[in-house]
Write a protein that holds these residues in place. Structure first.
Motif, PDB file in Angstrom:
ATOM      1  N   UNK A  41     -19.936  79.342 -12.244  1.00 60.86           N
ATOM      2  CA  UNK A  41     -21.172  79.461 -13.007  1.00 60.86           C
ATOM      3  C   UNK A  41     -21.623  80.914 -13.057  1.00 60.86           C
ATOM      4  N   UNK A  42     -22.223  81.284 -14.179  1.00 63.72           N
ATOM      5  CA  UNK A  42     -22.745  82.640 -14.329  1.00 63.72           C
ATOM      6  C   UNK A  42     -23.992  82.858 -13.483  1.00 63.72           C
ATOM      7  N   UNK A  43     -24.771  81.808 -13.277  1.00 59.99           N
ATOM      8  CA  UNK A  43     -26.001  81.901 -12.501  1.00 59.99           C
ATOM      9  C   UNK A  43     -25.868  81.107 -11.209  1.00 59.99           C
ATOM     10  N   UNK A  44     -26.359  81.685 -10.124  1.00 61.29           N
ATOM     11  CA  UNK A  44     -26.346  81.003  -8.835  1.00 61.29           C
ATOM     12  C   UNK A  44     -27.592  80.140  -8.689  1.00 61.29           C
ATOM     13  N   UNK A  45     -27.420  78.979  -8.081  1.00 64.57           N
ATOM     14  CA  UNK A  45     -28.531  78.086  -7.764  1.00 64.57           C
ATOM     15  C   UNK A  45     -28.571  77.954  -6.248  1.00 64.57           C
ATOM     16  N   UNK A  46     -29.705  78.282  -5.653  1.00 66.83           N
ATOM     17  CA  UNK A  46     -29.857  78.263  -4.192  1.00 66.83           C
ATOM     18  C   UNK A  46     -28.819  79.149  -3.507  1.00 66.83           C
ATOM     19  N   UNK A  47     -28.475  80.246  -4.126  1.00 71.44           N
ATOM     20  CA  UNK A  47     -27.544  81.198  -3.529  1.00 71.44           C
ATOM     21  C   UNK A  47     -26.074  80.849  -3.674  1.00 71.44           C
ATOM     22  N   UNK A  48     -25.762  79.763  -4.360  1.00 64.33           N
ATOM     23  CA  UNK A  48     -24.360  79.362  -4.523  1.00 64.33           C
ATOM     24  C   UNK A  48     -24.046  79.178  -5.993  1.00 64.33           C
ATOM     25  N   UNK A  49     -22.862  79.595  -6.387  1.00 63.58           N
ATOM     26  CA  UNK A  49     -22.414  79.395  -7.762  1.00 63.58           C
ATOM     27  C   UNK A  49     -21.584  78.124  -7.841  1.00 63.58           C
ATOM     28  N   UNK A  50     -21.875  77.321  -8.835  1.00 61.18           N
ATOM     29  CA  UNK A  50     -21.116  76.086  -9.053  1.00 61.18           C
ATOM     30  C   UNK A  50     -19.707  76.453  -9.498  1.00 61.18           C
ATOM     31  N   UNK A  51     -18.712  75.708  -9.047  1.00 60.93           N
ATOM     32  CA  UNK A  51     -17.307  75.946  -9.395  1.00 60.93           C
ATOM     33  C   UNK A  51     -16.706  74.661  -9.931  1.00 60.93           C
ATOM     34  N   UNK A  52     -15.819  74.782 -10.932  1.00 63.35           N
ATOM     35  CA  UNK A  52     -15.172  73.598 -11.491  1.00 63.35           C
ATOM     36  C   UNK A  52     -13.832  73.966 -12.088  1.00 63.35           C
ATOM     37  N   UNK A  53     -13.075  72.919 -12.427  1.00 62.09           N
ATOM     38  CA  UNK A  53     -11.732  73.075 -12.984  1.00 62.09           C
ATOM     39  C   UNK A  53     -11.647  72.292 -14.289  1.00 62.09           C
ATOM     40  N   UNK A  54     -10.939  72.864 -15.244  1.00 65.82           N
ATOM     41  CA  UNK A  54     -10.585  72.157 -16.472  1.00 65.82           C
ATOM     42  C   UNK A  54      -9.078  71.915 -16.370  1.00 65.82           C
ATOM     43  N   UNK A  55      -8.688  70.653 -16.287  1.00 64.32           N
ATOM     44  CA  UNK A  55      -7.288  70.291 -16.071  1.00 64.32           C
ATOM     45  C   UNK A  55      -6.455  70.523 -17.319  1.00 64.32           C
ATOM     46  N   UNK A  56      -5.234  70.890 -17.103  1.00 66.04           N
ATOM     47  CA  UNK A  56      -4.252  70.986 -18.180  1.00 66.04           C
ATOM     48  C   UNK A  56      -3.521  69.649 -18.208  1.00 66.04           C
ATOM     49  N   UNK A  57      -4.025  68.708 -18.950  1.00 64.24           N
ATOM     50  CA  UNK A  57      -3.455  67.364 -18.993  1.00 64.24           C
ATOM     51  C   UNK A  57      -4.427  66.369 -18.397  1.00 64.24           C
ATOM     52  N   UNK A  58      -3.880  65.336 -17.774  1.00 70.41           N
ATOM     53  CA  UNK A  58      -4.699  64.254 -17.226  1.00 70.41           C
ATOM     54  C   UNK A  58      -5.609  64.761 -16.108  1.00 70.41           C
ATOM     55  N   UNK A  70      -9.524  74.653  -1.801  1.00 71.92           N
ATOM     56  CA  UNK A  70     -10.388  75.368  -0.863  1.00 71.92           C
ATOM     57  C   UNK A  70     -11.405  76.240  -1.576  1.00 71.92           C
ATOM     58  N   UNK A  71     -10.993  76.898  -2.646  1.00 65.76           N
ATOM     59  CA  UNK A  71     -11.916  77.728  -3.408  1.00 65.76           C
ATOM     60  C   UNK A  71     -12.973  76.871  -4.103  1.00 65.76           C
ATOM     61  N   UNK A  72     -12.555  75.753  -4.709  1.00 61.08           N
ATOM     62  CA  UNK A  72     -13.502  74.879  -5.400  1.00 61.08           C
ATOM     63  C   UNK A  72     -14.597  74.370  -4.471  1.00 61.08           C
ATOM     64  N   UNK A  73     -14.244  74.069  -3.231  1.00 63.49           N
ATOM     65  CA  UNK A  73     -15.191  73.487  -2.287  1.00 63.49           C
ATOM     66  C   UNK A  73     -15.911  74.519  -1.435  1.00 63.49           C
ATOM     67  N   UNK A  74     -15.721  75.796  -1.740  1.00 57.77           N
ATOM     68  CA  UNK A  74     -16.459  76.842  -1.055  1.00 57.77           C
ATOM     69  C   UNK A  74     -15.892  77.263   0.279  1.00 57.77           C
ATOM     70  N   UNK A  75     -14.696  76.807   0.647  1.00 62.60           N
ATOM     71  CA  UNK A  75     -14.083  77.240   1.898  1.00 62.60           C
ATOM     72  C   UNK A  75     -13.624  78.690   1.811  1.00 62.60           C
ATOM     73  N   UNK A  76     -13.309  79.124   0.606  1.00 59.24           N
ATOM     74  CA  UNK A  76     -12.900  80.512   0.362  1.00 59.24           C
ATOM     75  C   UNK A  76     -13.931  81.166  -0.550  1.00 59.24           C
ATOM     76  N   UNK A  77     -14.392  82.353  -0.166  1.00 56.75           N
ATOM     77  CA  UNK A  77     -15.324  83.080  -1.026  1.00 56.75           C
ATOM     78  C   UNK A  77     -14.575  83.833  -2.117  1.00 56.75           C
ATOM     79  N   UNK A  78     -13.463  84.455  -1.752  1.00 57.17           N
ATOM     80  CA  UNK A  78     -12.649  85.190  -2.724  1.00 57.17           C
ATOM     81  C   UNK A  78     -11.655  84.244  -3.374  1.00 57.17           C
ATOM     82  N   UNK A  79     -11.027  84.702  -4.430  1.00 54.50           N
ATOM     83  CA  UNK A  79      -9.994  83.895  -5.096  1.00 54.50           C
ATOM     84  C   UNK A  79      -8.812  83.700  -4.165  1.00 54.50           C
ATOM     85  N   UNK A  80      -8.070  82.594  -4.326  1.00 55.59           N
ATOM     86  CA  UNK A  80      -6.975  82.298  -3.399  1.00 55.59           C
ATOM     87  C   UNK A  80      -5.919  83.400  -3.293  1.00 55.59           C
ATOM     88  N   UNK A  81      -5.570  84.063  -4.383  1.00 58.23           N
ATOM     89  CA  UNK A  81      -4.535  85.101  -4.292  1.00 58.23           C
ATOM     90  C   UNK A  81      -5.014  86.332  -3.529  1.00 58.23           C
TER      91      UNK A  81
END
Length: 132
Positions: A41-58, A70-81
């Motif tokens: 998300x571009x804007x943070x709510x309560x100090x956290x940005x919402x994260x989501x995935x758009x699947x390629x297929x089903x 881990x990144x989606x659920x906030x376990x990682x602050x930086x990107x996985x790579x």
């Protein structure tokens, strides 16, 4: 017909509402090897940005690799790579959930695997209320 499909079939990719929301409120942060695209998300709510995935297929959550999970659920602050060490040679790639498919695990006694199981070993003795 494709427009109606994109409006009502949420299980087969992103709907028009999801695509509109993503374009308006999110910014693309990465893509995995399966072609799934990850947004924050571009804007943070309560100090956290919402994260989501758009699947390629089903839409199947088991198609999200562990590092992106881990990144989606906030376990990682930086990107996985950036946050994780490189993949080791002995690590296998993750597998999707095979439940309900011919590739699903079938134990020896399952009907789909032939219905035969090993004979009981005789180490079990049933409890009886008469025994003290």
């Amino acid at each position: 017909m494709a427009i109606l499909k994109s409006i009502f079939t949420w299980w087969d990719g992103a709907t028009i509402g999801t695509a509109w929301f993503t374009a308006r409120a999110g910014r693309k942060v990465g893509e995995d090897a399966l072609g799934n695209v990850y947004y924050e998300a571009k804007k943070a709510v309560d100090g956290r940005c919402r994260r989501w995935v758009i699947y390629n297929g089903a839409n199947d959550a088991s198609r999200v690799p562990p590092e992106w999970h881990g990144w989606l659920h906030g376990s990682l602050d930086a990107l996985p790579d950036q946050a994780l060490p490189p993949v080791r040679a002995w690590q296998r790639p993750p597998e999707p959930n095979w439940t309900g498919t011919p590739q699903a695990y079938r134990p020896a006694g399952a009907l789909e695997a032939g219905g035969r199981r090993a004979a009981a070993t005789g180490d079990y003795e049933a409890w009886s209320p008469d025994q003290a």
